[in-house]
Design an enzyme around this catalytic site. Structure first.
Site, PDB file in Angstrom:
ATOM      1  N   ASP A   1       0.870  -3.426   8.017  1.00  0.00           N
ATOM      2  CA  ASP A   1       0.741  -2.205   8.811  1.00  0.00           C
ATOM      3  C   ASP A   1      -0.705  -1.930   9.209  1.00  0.00           C
ATOM      4  OD1 ASP A   1       3.439  -2.073   8.488  1.00  0.00           O
ATOM      5  OD2 ASP A   1       3.451  -0.322   7.191  1.00  0.00           O
TER       6      ASP A   1
ATOM      7  N   ASP B   1      -4.197   1.095   5.667  1.00  0.00           N
ATOM      8  CA  ASP B   1      -2.865   1.622   5.370  1.00  0.00           C
ATOM      9  C   ASP B   1      -2.672   1.563   3.860  1.00  0.00           C
ATOM     10  OD1 ASP B   1      -0.104   2.380   6.629  1.00  0.00           O
ATOM     11  OD2 ASP B   1       0.346   0.981   5.008  1.00  0.00           O
TER      12      ASP B   1
ATOM     13  N   HIS C   1       5.962  -1.442   6.346  1.00  0.00           N
ATOM     14  CA  HIS C   1       5.616  -0.693   5.133  1.00  0.00           C
ATOM     15  C   HIS C   1       5.034  -1.603   4.052  1.00  0.00           C
ATOM     16  CE1 HIS C   1       6.902   3.169   6.604  1.00  0.00           C
ATOM     17  NE2 HIS C   1       8.023   2.616   7.019  1.00  0.00           N
TER      18      HIS C   1
ATOM     19  N   MET D   1      -1.549   5.579  -5.752  1.00  0.00           N
ATOM     20  CA  MET D   1      -1.624   4.626  -4.653  1.00  0.00           C
ATOM     21  C   MET D   1      -1.224   3.269  -5.229  1.00  0.00           C
ATOM     22  SD  MET D   1      -4.738   3.747  -2.013  1.00  0.00           S
ATOM     23  CE  MET D   1      -5.974   3.269  -3.215  1.00  0.00           C
TER      24      MET D   1
END
Length: 199
Positions: free
Chosen positions: A179, A15, A174, A28
């Protein structure tokens, strides 16, 4: 002729949290991964998703960001600019971790949905290390896996439509590692699910 021995697949739930829709213009910001299990000629065996994990927060690579995307993760770009790992280092460490946990197997990234996470992950791996431990196609989408087993159109699938026994009891926070672990449990359940019972 003896059957060719299949190399096992090691499934790694990944994730990512990012501050925009695509890598390059956007960054990212965090990467979480958890070993979900291994599959060989004898079948699939789930792993303890908390046992072998990876997590890094990364320094942003551009000034651009979408406020709504950033708000999802709650990560602070200013803090990451000062404290986040350099992408080159983070992706090398991730590659080393995948090779270590996947020794003797072919690693496969799995995600829900995989398309967004894979786009960032693969781009970052190629951009900052020049290669991917998953190759160019070692990616499995859990949403597609469920749709195929359930006999449903892909666009009709959401976690809320799945049988409750497939879902992890963990919250979707999140936070990339939380996750990844939650989705590793979903993946393991999907792999052994025979599909809906038919009348």
């Amino acid at each position: 002729m003896a059957p060719r021995r299949l190399k096992p697949s090691l499934y790694v739930s990944v994730d990512i949290e990012a501050d925009g829709p695509i890598p390059g213009p956007y960054s990212m910001l965090s990467l979480g991964a958890s070993v979900a299990g291994v599959q060989d000629a004898d079948g699939f065996r789930a792993a303890d998703p908390e046992e072998r994990t990876f997590y890094r927060e990364l320094r942003p690579i551009s000034e651009e960001f979408v406020p709504e995307a950033l708000a999802v993760s709650g990560l602070d770009r200013d803090r990451l600019g000062a404290e986040g790992a350099e992408p080159v280092r983070a992706m090398r460490e991730f590659t080393d971790w995948v090779r270590e946990v996947g020794a003797g197997a072919q690693p496969v990234m799995c995600g829900y949905p995989a398309s967004y996470d894979w786009t960032f992950l693969y781009w970052y791996l190629i951009r900052f290390t020049g290669s991917s431990p998953f190759g160019h196609s070692g990616c499995l989408d859990m949403k597609t896996l469920y749709a195929t087993k359930a006999g449903l159109p892909l666009r009709a699938v959401a976690k809320g439509t799945m049988p409750r026994e497939l879902l992890s009891r963990r919250r979707h926070t999140h936070h990339a590692l939380d996750d990844a672990i939650e989705q590793a449990e979903l993946f393991a359940n999907l792999m052994v699910w025979p599909g809906p019972s038919r009348p």
